[in-house]
Design a protein around this motif. Sequence first.
Motif, PDB file in Angstrom:
ATOM      1  N   LYS A 194       2.130   1.982  -3.436  1.00 25.12           N
ATOM      2  CA  LYS A 194       1.048   2.482  -4.291  1.00 25.12           C
ATOM      3  C   LYS A 194       0.605   3.876  -3.876  1.00 25.12           C
ATOM      4  N   LEU A 239      -2.242   3.386   8.218  1.00 23.48           N
ATOM      5  CA  LEU A 239      -2.751   4.377   7.269  1.00 23.48           C
ATOM      6  C   LEU A 239      -3.164   5.672   7.963  1.00 23.48           C
ATOM      7  N   GLN A 280       0.825  -1.213   0.000  1.00 27.25           N
ATOM      8  CA  GLN A 280       0.000   0.000   0.000  1.00 27.25           C
ATOM      9  C   GLN A 280       0.858   1.262   0.000  1.00 27.25           C
ATOM     10  N   SER A 302     -10.395  10.412   1.322  1.00 27.81           N
ATOM     11  CA  SER A 302      -9.964   9.266   0.534  1.00 27.81           C
ATOM     12  C   SER A 302      -9.348   8.182   1.407  1.00 27.81           C
ATOM     13  N   ASP A 303      -8.529   8.594   2.378  1.00 26.05           N
ATOM     14  CA  ASP A 303      -7.874   7.623   3.244  1.00 26.05           C
ATOM     15  C   ASP A 303      -8.871   6.938   4.177  1.00 26.05           C
ATOM     16  N   MET A 356     -12.288  -0.018   3.718  1.00 26.63           N
ATOM     17  CA  MET A 356     -12.125  -1.233   2.924  1.00 26.63           C
ATOM     18  C   MET A 356     -11.155  -2.203   3.598  1.00 26.63           C
ATOM     19  N   LEU A 357     -10.070  -1.676   4.154  1.00 23.02           N
ATOM     20  CA  LEU A 357      -9.107  -2.512   4.863  1.00 23.02           C
ATOM     21  C   LEU A 357      -9.740  -3.110   6.115  1.00 23.02           C
ATOM     22  N   ASN A 390      -0.925   4.609  -1.182  1.00 24.99           N
ATOM     23  CA  ASN A 390      -2.250   4.537  -0.565  1.00 24.99           C
ATOM     24  C   ASN A 390      -2.206   4.749   0.939  1.00 24.99           C
ATOM     25  N   VAL A 391      -1.032   4.531   1.556  1.00 25.63           N
ATOM     26  CA  VAL A 391      -0.922   4.702   3.000  1.00 25.63           C
ATOM     27  C   VAL A 391       0.348   5.482   3.330  1.00 25.63           C
ATOM     28  N   HIS A 412     -11.930   6.236   3.351  1.00 24.97           N
ATOM     29  CA  HIS A 412     -12.578   5.234   2.493  1.00 24.97           C
ATOM     30  C   HIS A 412     -11.680   3.999   2.349  1.00 24.97           C
ATOM     31  N   THR A 413     -10.391   4.231   2.110  1.00 29.96           N
ATOM     32  CA  THR A 413      -9.446   3.117   2.009  1.00 29.96           C
ATOM     33  C   THR A 413      -9.393   2.342   3.317  1.00 29.96           C
TER      34      THR A 413
END
Length: 292
Positions: A36, A93, A33, A73-74, A80-81, A38-39, A76-77
């Motif tokens: 990418k 994150l 992550q 956004s984080d 999901m995690l 993402n975190v 939302h991520t």
Amino acid sequence: MDISQLIKNTRKDKRLTQADLAQGITTQATISQLEKNNVLPSSKILAQIAAKLDINIDAKNIKKNHSNKNLKSDLHTADMLFMRYQDEEVSNLLANYDSDNVEDEIEKEHLLFLKIQSRLWVTKDFDTAIFGFNNLLQNSRSDQNNNIFQLLSLTELGALYEKKKKMTLADFYFQQVFQAYDVDSFQDVSYWGLLIATDMSKYFINTEQFDLANQSVNYGLHVSLESGTFFFVDSLYYAMAIIDVNLHKMSGNYDEYLTYAESFAHHVNNDSLLKKIAKLRTEIVKNNGEFD
């Protein structure tokens, strides 16, 4: 070059896999992550990664510059995690976000809830989590009464006190949740609605409040039907079977509910529940339909 690309390129130059880099520091999923973008792990983890790769990372400045503009956004991520039980990744994150700097009250409570809940399952520190959830509730300034993260906090407090065998306190919180539960308020947050309904049904079954357990299951199935979401539906049908057996003493529809539960559990690979279903069926057959 941004930090994620620097780490990825350096790792590859050193012929390290993501698992190699993660060893002794964090999880492979977190490295994935991070690469990418993402975190953003904690400063401690970033410093350990930098040392292992022999690169210079100013973790403090990275943390400082990680603006709350990315929070939505984080979050939302992180949701999901969380749904995939990746609690350490959720914690990493969100580690660098300071709730005091979040202006939107719902986002602040969302952030606080996920931080407390993810750390709970990483550390298993019940007392710290209880303090955190109570603090969230006491300091809430949201104009929306019983918003989802307040309701989730009440639910978790009930579940934690049940684990600590403090049943009077557990009942106090679960009764509040039951009274506040509104099936029409979970249109956009169906996962949370189903989670709460499932936790309520489990608690009320464990305390033999079967009428409340039955209503909790029906709440959850209503949310599932309206949203087209099937999280926890296997557990809800299993709860229905247990309730049916206790209320109707084998004269009801328990077998139909177990079949539904089994079907959904197979679909989501819920091996733990499948074992419970098989055990219950065996007990029923062994006792010639008598259930104690």
